[in-house]
Enzyme design. Structure first.
Site, PDB file in Angstrom:
ATOM      1  N   HIS A   1       0.837  -1.203   0.000  1.00  0.00           N
ATOM      2  CA  HIS A   1       0.000   0.000   0.000  1.00  0.00           C
ATOM      3  C   HIS A   1       0.876   1.259   0.000  1.00  0.00           C
ATOM      4  O   HIS A   1       0.597   2.221  -0.702  1.00  0.00           O
ATOM      5  CB  HIS A   1      -0.877   0.043   1.255  1.00  0.00           C
TER       6      HIS A   1
ATOM      7  N   GLN B   1      -0.297  -4.293  -8.924  1.00  0.00           N
ATOM      8  CA  GLN B   1      -0.274  -5.462  -9.813  1.00  0.00           C
ATOM      9  C   GLN B   1      -0.648  -6.734  -9.056  1.00  0.00           C
ATOM     10  O   GLN B   1      -1.119  -7.699  -9.642  1.00  0.00           O
ATOM     11  CB  GLN B   1       1.113  -5.630 -10.442  1.00  0.00           C
TER      12      GLN B   1
HETATM   13  P1  AMP Z   1      -6.206  -4.063  -0.508  1.00  0.00           P
HETATM   14  O1  AMP Z   1      -6.123  -3.256   0.742  1.00  0.00           O
HETATM   15  O2  AMP Z   1      -5.705  -5.453  -0.367  1.00  0.00           O
HETATM   16  O3  AMP Z   1      -7.572  -3.966  -1.165  1.00  0.00           O
HETATM   17  O4  AMP Z   1      -5.207  -3.381  -1.534  1.00  0.00           O
HETATM   18  C1  AMP Z   1      -5.290  -2.017  -1.847  1.00  0.00           C
HETATM   19  C2  AMP Z   1      -4.397  -1.729  -3.039  1.00  0.00           C
HETATM   20  O5  AMP Z   1      -3.058  -2.078  -2.714  1.00  0.00           O
HETATM   21  C3  AMP Z   1      -4.793  -2.569  -4.274  1.00  0.00           C
HETATM   22  O6  AMP Z   1      -4.652  -1.769  -5.444  1.00  0.00           O
HETATM   23  C4  AMP Z   1      -3.780  -3.677  -4.241  1.00  0.00           C
HETATM   24  O7  AMP Z   1      -3.512  -4.232  -5.510  1.00  0.00           O
HETATM   25  C5  AMP Z   1      -2.553  -2.950  -3.701  1.00  0.00           C
HETATM   26  N1  AMP Z   1      -1.624  -3.926  -3.126  1.00  0.00           N
HETATM   27  C6  AMP Z   1      -1.899  -4.898  -2.213  1.00  0.00           C
HETATM   28  N2  AMP Z   1      -0.804  -5.650  -1.971  1.00  0.00           N
HETATM   29  C7  AMP Z   1       0.183  -5.149  -2.750  1.00  0.00           C
HETATM   30  C8  AMP Z   1       1.555  -5.489  -2.977  1.00  0.00           C
HETATM   31  N3  AMP Z   1       2.132  -6.505  -2.340  1.00  0.00           N
HETATM   32  N4  AMP Z   1       2.262  -4.749  -3.857  1.00  0.00           N
HETATM   33  C9  AMP Z   1       1.681  -3.720  -4.523  1.00  0.00           C
HETATM   34  N5  AMP Z   1       0.404  -3.350  -4.367  1.00  0.00           N
HETATM   35  C10 AMP Z   1      -0.342  -4.034  -3.495  1.00  0.00           C
END
Ligand code: AMP
Length: 296
Positions: free
Chosen positions: A37, A148
Site C-alpha cells: 500500500h 499489480q
Molecule cells: P487491498 O487493501 O488489499 O484492497 O489493496 C489495496 C491496493 O493495494 C490494491 O490496489 C492492491 O492491488 C494494492 N496492493 C496490495 N498488496 C500489494 C503489494 N504486495 N504490492 C503492490 N500493491 C499491493
C-alpha cells in the site's frame, strides 16, 4: 493528516483543494496497511499535489463464506502509518455511509469480471467495481493507484473508467514482495509460521513458469501442469487455479505467442488462507512491469 468518516466533509475539503487547482492522487485500500500500500501512496504523493487514501473493508466484495468478519482491521495503526508517510487525508467511512438503507445500484464489468478470480469468487468483481466507482465519484481524483498484486482488479478498473467515462487516470504499480518472494498481503497475517513458509510456493511456481519460458516451452498447458505439480508437492497447499492468459483480455492461452506479454496468475489455499499472485512475462521469460504494458 486529515481523517474523514463522512462523504460530505471529505467533499468540502477536496473542493477547496480543487479550487486551488491542486491535483489529487487517490489510493483505495481495505486497510491493514503494508509496504505494498505504501508504495502506491508514495507514488501518489510524488505524482500529485495531494494524496488521499481510503480505508474501507467493502462487504460487497466478500462472498458469504469468505473472511469479511475476520479481515484484519487496525485503523489506529493505519492512521499512524498514514501520518508518518505524509498522506494528506484518509477517508474511512462506515458501511452505512457507503451503503445506506435502500441501496440498490451495482456496477458490473461483464467479461473481465467473470474469469479467473471472478469464476472462483462469484460476485466479487461486482462488489469491487461498485465500490471503486463510488470512491472515484466521491474523491474525483486526477489519478488513482492500484497494485499489480490484484492484476485482474487493475485491468477491470481500467476498462471500467474507460467504459463509464470516469475522468481518472489509472496507474498500476508493481507487486511488493517479502525477501523470499511472498507478495505482501493483509491476508498474510492469517498464516501460522509453518504456513508462512509454505506460502512461498506461489512465488516459486511463478519462477518455474518463468524458467519454462526461458527454456523455450511454448505449450501453456505444459507450463500450467508443471506449476500445479510443484504446488501439489507442498503439504498444506491446494491449488484453486493456475492460469496463463492474455494480459489485456484475460483470455486463456493454449499456445505461448511469439510476441507481446503473457499473464501467469494463480490462487492457492494455504490451510484456510486463500492467496493470489501473478507475473507478467515476455514469451522469452523476462518480467514486465505493468506500466510497460500499453493498454488503451
Ligand atoms: P487491498 O487493501 O488489499 O484492497 O489493496 C489495496 C491496493 O493495494 C490494491 O490496489 C492492491 O492491488 C494494492 N496492493 C496490495 N498488496 C500489494 C503489494 N504486495 N504490492 C503492490 N500493491 C499491493
Amino acid at each position: 493528516m486529515r481523517l474523514f468518516h463522512y462523504i460530505a466533509e471529505l467533499r468540502t475539503y477536496l473542493q477547496s483543494l480543487r479550487r486551488e487547482e491542486k491535483s489529487i492522487g487517490f489510493v483505495p485500500t481495505m486497510g491493514a496497511l503494508h509496504e505494498g500500500h505504501l508504495s502506491l501512496i508514495r507514488r501518489a504523493k510524488g505524482d500529485c499535489d495531494v494524496a488521499v487514501a481510503s480505508i474501507f473493508v467493502n462487504p460487497k466484495q466478500f462472498g458469504p463464506q469468505e473472511d469479511y468478519q475476520t479481515y484484519p482491521r487496525d485503523l489506529q495503526h493505519d492512521l499512524q502509518l498514514a501520518t508518518t508517510i505524509g498522506l494528506d487525508a484518509v477517508f474511512a467511512p462506515d458501511v452505512d455511509e457507503m451503503y445506506p438503507e435502500g441501496y440498490q445500484t451495482y456496477v458490473e464489468v461483464q467479461q473481465l469480471g467473470r474469469v479467473l478470480e471472478g469464476e472462483h469468487r462469484p460476485g466479487h468483481f461486482i462488489g469491487v467495481a461498485t465500490v471503486v466507482t463510488k470512491l472515484l465519484n466521491i474523491v474525483q481524483p486526477d489519478r488513482a493507484y492500484f497494485g499489480q498484486k490484484d492484476y485482474q482488479q487493475a485491468v477491470l478498473v481500467e476498462r471500467m473508467v474507460r467504459d463509464l467515462n470516469i475522468p481518472t487516470e489509472i496507474v498500476v504499480m508493481p507487486t511488493v514482495r517479502e525477501p523470499d518472494g511472498l507478495a505482501l498481503s493483509s491476508r498474510n497475517a492469517y498464516l501460522s509460521p509453518a504456513e508462512r513458509q509454505q506460502a512461498t510456493i506461489l512465488f516459486r511456481s511463478l519462477l518455474l513458469a518463468q524458467q519454462a519460458l526461458c527454456r523455450g516451452e511454448r505449450d501453456a498447458q505444459t507450463i500450467r501442469k508443471e506449476m500445479e505439480a510443484l504446488i501439489s508437492k507442498e503439504p498444506g497447499a491446494k491449488t484453486d487455479y493456475v492460469a496463463i492468459a492474455d494480459p489485456e483480455t484475460l483470455d486463456i492461452l493454449s499456445k505461448i505467442p511469439e510476441q507481446g506479454a503473457i499473464l501467469v496468475a494463480l490462487a492457492v489455499r494455504i490451510g484456510k488462507t486463500r492467496l493470489i499472485d501473478n507475473m507478467l512475462l515476455t514469451p522469452q521469460g523476462a518480467q514486465i512491469n505493468p506500466m510497460q504494458l500499453r493498454r488503451g
